[in-house]
Design a protein around this motif. Sequence first.
Motif, PDB file in Angstrom:
ATOM      1  N   THR A 308       2.746  34.457  96.551  1.00  5.92           N
ATOM      2  CA  THR A 308       3.742  33.493  96.868  1.00  5.92           C
ATOM      3  C   THR A 308       5.052  33.097  96.258  1.00  5.92           C
ATOM      4  OG1 THR A 308       2.290  31.768  95.501  1.00  5.92           O
ATOM      5  CG2 THR A 308       1.517  31.989  97.909  1.00  5.92           C
ATOM      6  N   ALA A 309       4.985  33.649  94.879  1.00  3.21           N
ATOM      7  CA  ALA A 309       6.228  33.688  94.240  1.00  3.21           C
ATOM      8  C   ALA A 309       7.228  34.710  94.866  1.00  3.21           C
ATOM      9  CB  ALA A 309       6.079  34.037  92.816  1.00  3.21           C
ATOM     10  N   CYS A 310       6.592  35.991  95.170  1.00  2.00           N
ATOM     11  CA  CYS A 310       7.412  36.897  95.839  1.00  2.00           C
ATOM     12  C   CYS A 310       8.063  36.586  97.166  1.00  2.00           C
ATOM     13  CB  CYS A 310       6.622  38.212  95.994  1.00  2.00           C
ATOM     14  SG  CYS A 310       7.480  39.624  96.438  1.00  2.00           S
ATOM     15  N   GLU A 311       6.963  36.114  97.849  1.00  2.00           N
ATOM     16  CA  GLU A 311       7.504  35.420  99.381  1.00  2.00           C
ATOM     17  C   GLU A 311       8.533  34.452  99.258  1.00  2.00           C
ATOM     18  OE1 GLU A 311       5.570  33.438 103.428  1.00  2.00           O
ATOM     19  OE2 GLU A 311       4.210  34.088 101.603  1.00  2.00           O
ATOM     20  N   ALA A 312       8.361  33.600  98.118  1.00  2.00           N
ATOM     21  CA  ALA A 312       9.383  32.438  97.930  1.00  2.00           C
ATOM     22  C   ALA A 312      10.714  32.984  97.541  1.00  2.00           C
ATOM     23  CB  ALA A 312       8.907  31.381  96.836  1.00  2.00           C
ATOM     24  N   ALA A 313      10.599  33.736  96.596  1.00  2.00           N
ATOM     25  CA  ALA A 313      11.929  34.771  96.110  1.00  2.00           C
ATOM     26  C   ALA A 313      12.573  35.492  97.324  1.00  2.00           C
ATOM     27  CB  ALA A 313      11.652  35.618  95.045  1.00  2.00           C
ATOM     28  N   VAL A 320      21.231  34.519  97.188  1.00  2.00           N
ATOM     29  CA  VAL A 320      21.397  34.847  95.897  1.00  2.00           C
ATOM     30  C   VAL A 320      22.383  36.072  95.725  1.00  2.00           C
ATOM     31  CG1 VAL A 320      20.520  35.907  93.823  1.00  2.00           C
ATOM     32  CG2 VAL A 320      19.559  34.192  94.847  1.00  2.00           C
ATOM     33  N   GLN A 321      22.514  36.667  97.279  1.00  2.00           N
ATOM     34  CA  GLN A 321      23.104  37.886  97.324  1.00  2.00           C
ATOM     35  C   GLN A 321      24.662  37.808  97.063  1.00  2.00           C
ATOM     36  OE1 GLN A 321      21.387  40.857  98.035  1.00  2.00           O
ATOM     37  NE2 GLN A 321      19.825  39.656  97.931  1.00  2.00           N
ATOM     38  N   GLY A 322      25.194  38.616  96.244  1.00  2.00           N
ATOM     39  CA  GLY A 322      26.591  38.517  95.983  1.00  2.00           C
ATOM     40  C   GLY A 322      26.827  37.479  94.767  1.00  2.00           C
ATOM     41  N   ARG A 323      25.949  36.767  94.246  1.00  2.00           N
ATOM     42  CA  ARG A 323      26.199  35.717  93.393  1.00  2.00           C
ATOM     43  C   ARG A 323      25.238  35.983  91.970  1.00  2.00           C
ATOM     44  NH1 ARG A 323      25.801  29.763  95.177  1.00  2.00           N
ATOM     45  NH2 ARG A 323      26.865  29.602  93.213  1.00  2.00           N
ATOM     46  N   CYS A 324      24.413  37.219  91.898  1.00  2.00           N
ATOM     47  CA  CYS A 324      23.926  37.674  90.668  1.00  2.00           C
ATOM     48  C   CYS A 324      24.471  37.248  89.461  1.00  2.00           C
ATOM     49  CB  CYS A 324      23.135  39.088  90.750  1.00  2.00           C
ATOM     50  SG  CYS A 324      22.091  39.220  92.390  1.00  2.00           S
ATOM     51  N   ALA A 365      12.546  40.859  94.338  1.00  2.00           N
ATOM     52  CA  ALA A 365      12.427  40.090  95.349  1.00  2.00           C
ATOM     53  C   ALA A 365      13.622  39.389  95.514  1.00  2.00           C
ATOM     54  CB  ALA A 365      11.115  39.249  95.531  1.00  2.00           C
ATOM     55  N   LEU A 366      14.262  38.674  94.675  1.00  2.00           N
ATOM     56  CA  LEU A 366      15.568  38.112  94.836  1.00  2.00           C
ATOM     57  C   LEU A 366      16.751  39.123  94.938  1.00  2.00           C
ATOM     58  CD1 LEU A 366      15.435  35.235  91.822  1.00  2.00           C
ATOM     59  CD2 LEU A 366      15.552  34.806  94.406  1.00  2.00           C
ATOM     60  N   LEU A 367      16.534  40.089  94.274  1.00  2.00           N
ATOM     61  CA  LEU A 367      17.623  41.120  94.301  1.00  2.00           C
ATOM     62  C   LEU A 367      17.757  41.853  95.704  1.00  2.00           C
ATOM     63  CD1 LEU A 367      17.542  42.444  90.696  1.00  2.00           C
ATOM     64  CD2 LEU A 367      19.593  41.091  91.534  1.00  2.00           C
ATOM     65  N   ASN A 416       3.165  28.947  94.092  1.00  2.00           N
ATOM     66  CA  ASN A 416       4.240  29.132  93.377  1.00  2.00           C
ATOM     67  C   ASN A 416       5.280  28.635  93.934  1.00  2.00           C
ATOM     68  OD1 ASN A 416       3.690  31.339  90.961  1.00  2.00           O
ATOM     69  ND2 ASN A 416       2.561  32.318  92.642  1.00  2.00           N
ATOM     70  N   ALA A 417       6.525  28.274  93.061  1.00  2.00           N
ATOM     71  CA  ALA A 417       7.564  27.798  93.545  1.00  2.00           C
ATOM     72  C   ALA A 417       8.809  28.606  92.605  1.00  2.00           C
ATOM     73  CB  ALA A 417       7.850  26.298  93.385  1.00  2.00           C
ATOM     74  N   VAL A 418       9.903  28.840  93.268  1.00  2.00           N
ATOM     75  CA  VAL A 418      10.957  29.449  92.661  1.00  2.00           C
ATOM     76  C   VAL A 418      12.430  28.744  93.151  1.00  2.00           C
ATOM     77  CG1 VAL A 418      12.014  31.711  92.746  1.00  2.00           C
ATOM     78  CG2 VAL A 418       9.688  31.767  93.047  1.00  2.00           C
ATOM     79  N   GLN A 419      13.203  28.585  92.070  1.00  2.00           N
ATOM     80  CA  GLN A 419      14.377  27.826  92.314  1.00  2.00           C
ATOM     81  C   GLN A 419      15.287  28.624  91.581  1.00  2.00           C
ATOM     82  OE1 GLN A 419      14.520  23.616  91.555  1.00  2.00           O
ATOM     83  NE2 GLN A 419      16.243  23.386  92.598  1.00  2.00           N
ATOM     84  N   VAL A 420      16.617  28.662  92.048  1.00  2.00           N
ATOM     85  CA  VAL A 420      17.750  29.548  91.144  1.00  2.00           C
ATOM     86  C   VAL A 420      18.816  28.404  90.956  1.00  2.00           C
ATOM     87  CG1 VAL A 420      19.295  31.417  91.495  1.00  2.00           C
ATOM     88  CG2 VAL A 420      17.407  31.640  92.520  1.00  2.00           C
ATOM     89  N   PHE A 421      19.387  28.357  89.628  1.00  2.00           N
ATOM     90  CA  PHE A 421      20.261  27.756  89.060  1.00  2.00           C
ATOM     91  C   PHE A 421      21.389  28.325  88.737  1.00  2.00           C
ATOM     92  CE2 PHE A 421      16.121  25.403  88.427  1.00  2.00           C
ATOM     93  CZ  PHE A 421      16.698  24.002  88.868  1.00  2.00           C
ATOM     94  N   PHE A 422      22.760  28.034  89.312  1.00  2.00           N
ATOM     95  CA  PHE A 422      23.888  28.905  88.925  1.00  2.00           C
ATOM     96  C   PHE A 422      24.609  27.964  88.046  1.00  2.00           C
ATOM     97  CE2 PHE A 422      22.644  29.698  93.446  1.00  2.00           C
ATOM     98  CZ  PHE A 422      22.769  31.183  93.307  1.00  2.00           C
ATOM     99  N   LYS A 423      25.676  28.899  87.291  1.00  2.00           N
ATOM    100  CA  LYS A 423      26.484  28.528  86.143  1.00  2.00           C
ATOM    101  C   LYS A 423      27.428  27.389  86.328  1.00  2.00           C
ATOM    102  CE  LYS A 423      26.321  32.970  83.848  1.00  2.00           C
ATOM    103  NZ  LYS A 423      27.017  34.142  83.608  1.00  2.00           N
TER     104      LYS A 423
END
Length: 494
Positions: A308-313, A320-324, A365-367, A416-423
Amino acid sequence: MPILSPQKDSSRYDQVIQDIADYVLHYQVHSEGALETARYCLMDSLGCAVLALGFPACSKLLGPWVLGTQVPCGARVPGTQFCVEPVKAAWDIGATIRWLDYNDTWLAAEWGHPSDNLGAILAVCDYLSQRKLALGDKPLTVRMVLDAMVKAYEIQGVLALQNSFNRVGLDHVLLVRVASAAVATWLQGGNRDRVMAAVSLAWADGGALRAYRHAPNTGSRKSWAAGDASARGVQLADMALRGEMGVPTVLTAKQWGFYDVLFSQTCADQRVKGKQDQKFHFPRDYGSYVIENILFKISFPAEFHSQTACEAAILLSPQVQGRCAEIDRVVVTTHESAIRIIAKTGHLENAADRDHCLQYIVAVALLYEGLAVEFYENDFHRNHPEIDRLREKIEVIEDKYYSAEYLDPEKRSIANAVQVFFKDGSATNKMEIKYPLGHRRRRSEGIPLLLEKFRANLYSRFPPDRVEALFNIFREQQKLEEMPVNRLMDLLVI
């Protein structure tokens, strides 16, 4: 093989062993749901085995122990030209099914892959069918394979429900050995005493250490350990059928039995105080519960706690693309078992290490908005340093509600849960998924994709006409059940 009459002291066997023998000998599979799911499990397992043959690390281990050995009425290994004696066939079939960590899964206090027992089941059934044909008798049908699957899944899965072997450092493949020994003896006509003897001998082998699943020793043994266990089950069944004595109190014997020697150690997990109870617990009787609730790996070849973490990502990947380079951190919220098994930081040694790393799976998965078996290989990893850079930014935390629902028999979520935080202070939404695509609660969504997974896996090895013939056979329950085992195996070899 000679099948001996029951010994007078059969009642001396530990009750756990007696219960397994009585179940495997007398339970009649009537559940249509169980048989239908067994068909899908068999289909998916064979597809996984065929796909694994494209990896030299797996294929180099297959074939007879002694090159050039000829085995009349031997068992065939799907996807290969090998016809070997049943013990080695069980090893080969079990290893190929398990190699890519893409076969069905069972999660409870202990986890594992009940389809690992197919090494023993298919090897014995093909051998018996070939032998019957040579004697002018009718071969076994695939219905016998499905019945044996229901029983092997149930033995392994019910033993795993409330008994955690990993907490005392033992690997789950010991349950494969026990279940395979039971069904292999039953398939060959063993009576109650012979089944109990085989099962007791399986327990007497003790347990494999989990060292090969964890750093710094993670390696390819985790991919063939189950094949080895199923092969040992066949070997012990053969010995029991030849009259080898059992070990009646192998579990309960004071000082020397399984409970005292291997199941009463202080748990490594510091949250568990003292010693765990020195006996097995069974919250339900044996039936067909396990196979009816089995978990399929449909979309992602990754350790199941990460599905489920993979699916969420993957769902978050477009954001996320272009903002890694702008990512400050990634927070993965998960359950306790995932943290204990697959949350890893630091250097990852090889593919076997990477496919059991929650952070690696989420980073990929995110990348790349996907995950394939090739993404774990050394060459891919070496050429994509951005994976480890992102992995270092991943934080893994436990949600105790997730951990409770994971063990709830009415839910058995793998959340699972996934969250991305940016600078810059912004963040994606928190993507939460509680049930993976292969869960019983998502069967209607998952089965069509499971069928396509099977077809795609077959195309990696077989010509189109063979692929479509096998695909059509597995789409029809009655047609498959009535098919002779040897005929199915004919279609699976090259």
